[in-house]
Design an enzyme around this catalytic site. Structure first.
Site, PDB file in Angstrom:
ATOM      1  N   GLY A 224      61.691 -27.746  80.674  1.00 57.77           N
ATOM      2  CA  GLY A 224      61.636 -29.015  80.084  1.00 57.77           C
ATOM      3  C   GLY A 224      63.134 -29.706  80.118  1.00 57.77           C
ATOM      4  O   GLY A 224      63.225 -30.834  79.726  1.00 57.77           O
TER       5      GLY A 224
ATOM      6  N   GLY B 260      64.238 -31.132  83.065  1.00 55.65           N
ATOM      7  CA  GLY B 260      63.944 -32.121  84.272  1.00 55.65           C
ATOM      8  C   GLY B 260      64.199 -31.627  85.536  1.00 55.65           C
ATOM      9  O   GLY B 260      64.284 -32.366  86.515  1.00 55.65           O
TER      10      GLY B 260
ATOM     11  N   SER C 216      61.746 -33.062  87.844  1.00 56.40           N
ATOM     12  CA  SER C 216      62.037 -34.731  88.456  1.00 56.40           C
ATOM     13  C   SER C 216      63.217 -34.757  89.216  1.00 56.40           C
ATOM     14  O   SER C 216      63.044 -35.372  90.291  1.00 56.40           O
ATOM     15  CB  SER C 216      62.305 -35.378  87.195  1.00 56.40           C
TER      16      SER C 216
ATOM     17  N   ASP D  62      56.960 -22.723  90.365  1.00 60.56           N
ATOM     18  CA  ASP D  62      56.679 -22.843  89.004  1.00 60.56           C
ATOM     19  C   ASP D  62      55.259 -22.712  88.743  1.00 60.56           C
ATOM     20  O   ASP D  62      54.368 -23.404  89.391  1.00 60.56           O
ATOM     21  CB  ASP D  62      57.200 -24.276  88.530  1.00 60.56           C
TER      22      ASP D  62
END
Length: 592
Positions: free
Chosen positions: A18, A20, A23, A45
């Site tokens: 979580g 990032g 991103s 992942d």
């Protein structure tokens, strides 16, 4: 504020769940492609959402990303890789060995280590140049291999044929017994990881105390294995503008966390990416991140926001307290606030007059920091210390299983016991002892991040085989009773903790599915740190609050049988008084 520098051929983005990683990995790959480089983006992942972020259906082979010349992407599916791995290991023996022997081999390859090694197999082939690829300048990995996997591969005797024939047997090293033919590929992959001229590891972290501690732990573990070319990427750095209490508290808390950063982590070169009010899904949002500008079609800061659901932790704790004893476990991705929720529940139960043991299986535990030095009658704080448990377990195994072995056999057993999975078994024993304390009161267990927790639960089935190997089949009663207790809804209540964001919610859904396959029914979901419930008036934070709605509603309507929504706290939930206030909350009013 900017993305990390991108100079080496191989770039790894790793960090807590979580923070990032995906991103920043996607934005970095996009920037390289925009600059004329030929790039392969790879996700390792198991809960990858690379397809969604890039708006391109992906598979296990390189696929061109729509509307981005020069960029290819693929997903390494660890579960599919493990299934392929098991079949390659078992196939040569079909029709040769008896059915019982085949079942034994399949059992050997059924653990979590096999999944890690199988994923590393596909990853290493790319890193070592064994996978045929079009001409590529950079390979960007979303999620690097864990230190756990690298330590497995570093055990020198793992490549010995003794592993497949030793009368001492094997435990977590079993999956390695058939890897001799891959030794050269793995050796090349590890050398590439350790080569600063070829590889950069980007440690992604939020500017939060727990996330920075975890990044520091990862940095030290990788450095100890020779992976030292590291860069710290701080994601979600927030600056407050105006006098909104939530915004000011968030900025102040981040600044305090950065001032208290561990010295070794602070010494790393770093970059910072500003807090984004909306999720980074889609090429337009990624391009906006690269150019450090506002994303298109951002939600109107003054738009109406769905009212907050009017329920907090209090009703859940009332129901737990009514049972009088048992186990409460908080589970979920790293960084979602499991420790805070566990501590709040424990404090509330103790304040109701119950005897409570608050403990953790998390190697990155910070229960003592969460509670500060406060004392509360009836509440006992404990921690399952991995180092102490491993040392005691090794000593016991060497004394019992090592006694009849010759020097070579004992040396092999000693190396087996230096592997990372020995730690899992040792902690599992302590986990079972801790759960047993629920007979006389409440045990509140702050579990480790999802994969680690499931490994502990998976070990329940494998543990008897391990005990039989090392302790002549003597199975302690508290271990024998563990699985039935975990499956008993009157004894165990699992609280799945998440954030109102895509990755934590999707990971929580996968966790719930895995628990149900193990016969464990989650009792409730806790949606933590909600800006929607905070009442913020800050324009940027209101945009983020509006973005929570699509995740809160499905959790409450579909995923959870019961749930609680906790507001982002202006006062950090640290210390007994703050935790008690959080526990006794019955909900929060929605902003106007």
């Amino acid at each position: 504020m900017s993305l990390p520098p991108l100079h080496t051929r191989h770039l790894f983005f790793t960090g807590k769940g979580g923070v990032g990683k995906t991103s920043l990995a996607c934005a970095s790959a996009l920037r390289l492609a925009r600059d004329g480089r030929r790039v392969l983006l790879v996700s390792t992942d198991p809960a990858s959402n690379l397809d969604e972020v890039l708006q391109t259906p992906l598979g296990r082979t390189p696929t061109p990303v729509h509307d981005v010349p020069g960029l290819l992407a693929l997903n390494i599916d660890p579960e599919a890789s493990a299934a392929d791995w098991r079949e390659r290991a078992v196939a040569p023996y079909r029709g040769v060995l008896p059915a019982a022997a085949l079942r034994s081999i399949e059992e050997q390859f059924s653990g979590a280590c096999t999944v890690e090694i199988a994923a590393f197999d596909a990853f290493a082939a790319l890193l070592a140049g064994r996978t045929p690829l079009p001409e590529i300048d950079h390979i960007v990995f979303d999620t690097a291999p864990t230190g756990h996997t690298l330590r497995l591969l570093a055990l020198p005797m793992a490549w010995s044929g003794h592993l497949s024939t030793s009368t001492a047997g094997v435990s977590c090293l079993g999956p390695l017994s058939g890897l001799e033919q891959q030794q050269a590929t793995y050796a090349d992959a590890v050398r590439t990881l350790c080569d600063a001229g070829q590889t950069t590891v980007v440690l992604v972290a939020r500017p939060e105390r727990a996330a920075l501690r975890e990044a520091d732990r990862s940095a030290q573990e990788l450095a100890a294995l020779g992976v030292r070319h590291q860069h710290l990427a701080l994601n979600g750095v927030f600056e407050a503008h105006g006098d909104d209490a939530v915004a000011l508290a968030m900025a102040a808390r981040q600044a305090e966390a950065l001032r208290g950063m561990p010295p070794a982590l602070a010494a790393l070169p770093r970059s910072a990416v500003a807090f984004r009010p909306c999720g980074l899904t889609g090429l337009a949002a990624l391009r906006a991140l690269i150019d450090d500008r506002a994303a298109p079609d951002a939600a109107d800061a003054h738009a109406a926001i769905t009212p907050c659901p009017p329920d907090g932790l209090r009703s859940l704790i009332d129901d737990i307290a009514a049972a009088g004893h048992g186990l409460v476990m908080t589970m979920g991705k790293g960084g979602v606030g499991k420790t805070t929720v566990a501590a709040a529940v424990a404090v509330a139960l103790a304040r109701r007059g119950h005897r409570v043991l608050l403990s953790t299986t998390d190697p990155a535990a910070h229960l003592a920091w969460t509670l500060e030095a406060d004392a509360l009658p009836g509440l006992t704080l404990a921690r399952i210390d991995p180092a102490a448990e491993v040392e005691a377990y090794r000593a016991q195994v060497l004394a019992e299983a090592g006694a009849p072995l010759d020097a070579a056999g004992r040396a092999l057993l000693e190396e087996d016991l230096r592997s990372p999975c020995t730690e899992e078994i040792a902690i599992f024993r302590a986990f079972a002892r801790t759960v047993d304390a629920g007979r006389e009161g409440f045990v509140v267990l702050d579990t480790a991040p999802t994969g680690h927790s499931l490994l502990l639960l998976d070990a329940a089935e494998a543990y008897h085989r391990e005990v039989s190997r090392t302790q002549s089949g003597r199975l302690p009663e508290h271990v024998r009773a563990l699985l039935p207790r975990l499956r008993d809804a009157a004894w165990t209540r699992v609280l799945i903790v998440t954030l109102a964001e895509a990755t934590p919610v999707h990971e929580a859904e996968r966790l719930q599915d895995d628990l149900r396959r193990a016969g464990i029914e989650p009792w409730a979901w806790v949606i933590n740190q909600s800006l929607l419930a905070s009442g913020t008036r800050d324009a940027v934070l209101r945009q983020r609050a509006a973005a929570e709605v699509p995740f809160i509603d499905p959790v409450r309507r579909v995923a959870a049988r019961r749930s609680a929504l906790l507001a982002w706290q202006v006062r950090a939930p640290v210390g007994v008084a703050a935790l008690a206030a959080l526990a006794e909350s019955s909900g929060a009013a929605a902003p106007d």
